[in-house]
Design an enzyme around this catalytic site. Structure first.
Site, PDB file in Angstrom:
ATOM      1  N   MET A  55      -6.624  -3.439  -5.551  1.00 46.70           N
ATOM      2  CA  MET A  55      -7.161  -4.388  -4.578  1.00 46.70           C
ATOM      3  C   MET A  55      -8.244  -5.243  -5.223  1.00 46.70           C
ATOM      4  O   MET A  55      -9.031  -4.750  -6.042  1.00 46.70           O
ATOM      5  CB  MET A  55      -7.752  -3.638  -3.381  1.00 46.70           C
ATOM      6  CG  MET A  55      -6.785  -2.707  -2.694  1.00 46.70           C
ATOM      7  SD  MET A  55      -7.557  -1.882  -1.294  1.00 46.70           S
ATOM      8  CE  MET A  55      -6.281  -0.705  -0.853  1.00 46.70           C
ATOM      9  N   HIS A  80       0.994  -1.026  -7.011  1.00 48.31           N
ATOM     10  CA  HIS A  80       1.040  -1.942  -5.863  1.00 48.31           C
ATOM     11  C   HIS A  80      -0.120  -2.928  -5.982  1.00 48.31           C
ATOM     12  O   HIS A  80      -1.276  -2.564  -5.754  1.00 48.31           O
ATOM     13  CB  HIS A  80       0.958  -1.110  -4.575  1.00 48.31           C
ATOM     14  CG  HIS A  80       0.890  -1.905  -3.328  1.00 48.31           C
ATOM     15  ND1 HIS A  80       0.510  -1.347  -2.129  1.00 48.31           N
ATOM     16  CD2 HIS A  80       1.146  -3.214  -3.062  1.00 48.31           C
ATOM     17  CE1 HIS A  80       0.536  -2.285  -1.187  1.00 48.31           C
ATOM     18  NE2 HIS A  80       0.917  -3.421  -1.736  1.00 48.31           N
ATOM     19  N   ASP A 122       4.195   2.317   3.403  1.00 49.62           N
ATOM     20  CA  ASP A 122       2.825   2.632   3.002  1.00 49.62           C
ATOM     21  C   ASP A 122       1.899   2.348   4.175  1.00 49.62           C
ATOM     22  O   ASP A 122       1.818   1.212   4.639  1.00 49.62           O
ATOM     23  CB  ASP A 122       2.440   1.777   1.796  1.00 49.62           C
ATOM     24  CG  ASP A 122       1.038   2.048   1.270  1.00 49.62           C
ATOM     25  OD1 ASP A 122       0.352   2.924   1.821  1.00 49.62           O
ATOM     26  OD2 ASP A 122       0.643   1.385   0.291  1.00 49.62           O
ATOM     27  N   SER A 132      -4.267   9.818   2.625  1.00 49.35           N
ATOM     28  CA  SER A 132      -5.108  10.791   3.320  1.00 49.35           C
ATOM     29  C   SER A 132      -4.346  12.053   3.677  1.00 49.35           C
ATOM     30  O   SER A 132      -4.904  13.155   3.648  1.00 49.35           O
ATOM     31  CB  SER A 132      -5.687  10.157   4.591  1.00 49.35           C
ATOM     32  OG  SER A 132      -6.484   9.036   4.276  1.00 49.35           O
ATOM     33  N   HIS A 182       1.289   6.549  -6.713  1.00 51.19           N
ATOM     34  CA  HIS A 182       1.105   5.208  -6.159  1.00 51.19           C
ATOM     35  C   HIS A 182      -0.310   4.725  -6.462  1.00 51.19           C
ATOM     36  O   HIS A 182      -1.296   5.389  -6.118  1.00 51.19           O
ATOM     37  CB  HIS A 182       1.340   5.225  -4.653  1.00 51.19           C
ATOM     38  CG  HIS A 182       1.411   3.871  -4.025  1.00 51.19           C
ATOM     39  ND1 HIS A 182       2.541   3.090  -4.070  1.00 51.19           N
ATOM     40  CD2 HIS A 182       0.482   3.154  -3.332  1.00 51.19           C
ATOM     41  CE1 HIS A 182       2.313   1.956  -3.432  1.00 51.19           C
ATOM     42  NE2 HIS A 182       1.065   1.968  -2.983  1.00 51.19           N
ATOM     43  N   MET A 207      -2.265  -5.575  -4.671  1.00 51.53           N
ATOM     44  CA  MET A 207      -2.766  -6.306  -3.506  1.00 51.53           C
ATOM     45  C   MET A 207      -3.793  -7.313  -4.005  1.00 51.53           C
ATOM     46  O   MET A 207      -4.988  -7.241  -3.697  1.00 51.53           O
ATOM     47  CB  MET A 207      -3.374  -5.324  -2.494  1.00 51.53           C
ATOM     48  CG  MET A 207      -2.324  -4.523  -1.771  1.00 51.53           C
ATOM     49  SD  MET A 207      -3.013  -3.193  -0.767  1.00 51.53           S
ATOM     50  CE  MET A 207      -3.029  -1.878  -1.978  1.00 51.53           C
ATOM     51  N   GLY A 216      -0.516   5.136   6.972  1.00 53.81           N
ATOM     52  CA  GLY A 216      -0.447   6.065   8.090  1.00 53.81           C
ATOM     53  C   GLY A 216       0.711   7.044   8.014  1.00 53.81           C
ATOM     54  O   GLY A 216       1.157   7.569   9.042  1.00 53.81           O
ATOM     55  N   SER A 247      -0.863   8.286  -2.794  1.00 54.85           N
ATOM     56  CA  SER A 247      -1.705   7.153  -3.142  1.00 54.85           C
ATOM     57  C   SER A 247      -3.065   7.643  -3.602  1.00 54.85           C
ATOM     58  O   SER A 247      -3.813   8.265  -2.834  1.00 54.85           O
ATOM     59  CB  SER A 247      -1.888   6.226  -1.938  1.00 54.85           C
ATOM     60  OG  SER A 247      -2.901   5.287  -2.200  1.00 54.85           O
ATOM     61  N   GLY A 277      -6.490   5.347   5.427  1.00 58.22           N
ATOM     62  CA  GLY A 277      -6.837   6.032   6.663  1.00 58.22           C
ATOM     63  C   GLY A 277      -6.607   5.260   7.939  1.00 58.22           C
ATOM     64  O   GLY A 277      -7.110   5.648   9.000  1.00 58.22           O
ATOM     65  N   MET A 316       4.684  -2.533   4.604  1.00 55.79           N
ATOM     66  CA  MET A 316       3.353  -2.041   4.947  1.00 55.79           C
ATOM     67  C   MET A 316       3.320  -1.646   6.427  1.00 55.79           C
ATOM     68  O   MET A 316       3.616  -2.465   7.301  1.00 55.79           O
ATOM     69  CB  MET A 316       2.299  -3.106   4.683  1.00 55.79           C
ATOM     70  CG  MET A 316       2.096  -3.453   3.214  1.00 55.79           C
ATOM     71  SD  MET A 316       1.540  -2.054   2.211  1.00 55.79           S
ATOM     72  CE  MET A 316      -0.014  -1.636   3.008  1.00 55.79           C
ATOM     73  N   ASP A 324      -2.926   1.793  -5.829  1.00 57.24           N
ATOM     74  CA  ASP A 324      -3.288   0.663  -4.975  1.00 57.24           C
ATOM     75  C   ASP A 324      -4.357  -0.187  -5.658  1.00 57.24           C
ATOM     76  O   ASP A 324      -5.518   0.211  -5.742  1.00 57.24           O
ATOM     77  CB  ASP A 324      -3.819   1.168  -3.632  1.00 57.24           C
ATOM     78  CG  ASP A 324      -2.717   1.680  -2.727  1.00 57.24           C
ATOM     79  OD1 ASP A 324      -1.750   0.923  -2.508  1.00 57.24           O
ATOM     80  OD2 ASP A 324      -2.815   2.822  -2.232  1.00 57.24           O
TER      81      ASP A 324
END
Length: 224
Positions: free
Chosen positions: A42, A71, A178, A201, A38, A73, A180, A13, A150, A142, A40
């Protein structure tokens, strides 16, 4: 681009990358062994953060030929599907919670010639997928609440992955997770049925990227 069911894929990501060098970061992680990239997206409305839009996707599209896993969001998503498709997204995922007409959104993505997916927030049951399964290429579970990188992995979602896997049955649908994801949590979700791992991360904050990606792959060989 085709979706290969033969192996577990790793999709770094870019949310965790250095935005000042975004194109270089995409190229470097692709060269390091990433399967997908990936993205993200937002909007500061559906989730409490703002990242980038279709212009940024277009700007980095030339950095790699890897599949762009976009993705969204954002809410509403429908007005922006064409822009992301034209910017170079190969697979577009919308949230089941982001609009009132999920089936219509998926039809729109298909009409643009793109693969389509649905994302589920941690509190969203997999039952919302029941009547759109045959329109899907991907289901994104998710394992954190969307909006920030993170975060700590939510273990209750492992059982959701198992239930999603049972729903999918023999359909050619990828199950992505997706949030952790690292060498500790990756085997847990793969055992439950996931076959695409989004890691931010765990890759971008732990260079060299080749070693970070290898650590996740090796964790699957040892523990999955």
């Amino acid at each position: 681009m085709s979706i290969d069911k033969k192996k577990v894929l790793i999709a770094p990501s870019i949310l965790a990358s250095d935005f000042a060098q975004l194109g270089t970061e995409v190229a470097n992680v692709a060269d390091a062994g990433a399967d997908w990239i990936h993205l993200d997206v937002m909007d500061g409305h559906f989730v409490p953060n703002i990242t980038f839009g279709p212009d940024a996707v277009k700007a980095v599209r030339g950095s790699t030929t890897k599949l762009f896993d976009c993705h969204l969001m954002i809410s509403p998503a429908d007005p922006y599907l064409e822009a992301f498709a034209k910017a170079g997204a190969d697979l577009i995922t919308v949230h089941a919670e982001a609009g009132p007409h999920l089936d219509r959104s998926l039809q729109a993505i298909r009409a643009l010639g793109k693969k389509c997916g649905v994302a589920l927030n941690p509190s969203t049951p997999e039952s919302v997928l029941e009547y759109v399964l045959d329109k899907l290429d991907l289901i994104l579970v998710m394992t954190v609440n969307p909006g920030f990188g993170g975060q700590k992995f939510i273990h209750s979602q492992i059982e959701k992955v198992r239930r999603v896997k049972a729903m999918v049955g023999g359909r050619p649908i990828r199950i992505e997770v997706d949030g952790g994801i690292d060498a500790e949590t990756a085997p847990l979700v793969v055992r439950a049925g996931a076959d695409v791992l989004v890691a931010g991360s765990a890759i971008f904050k732990r260079p060299p990227y080749e070693d970070a990606i290898r650590a996740i792959r090796e964790s699957l060989l040892v523990r999955a």
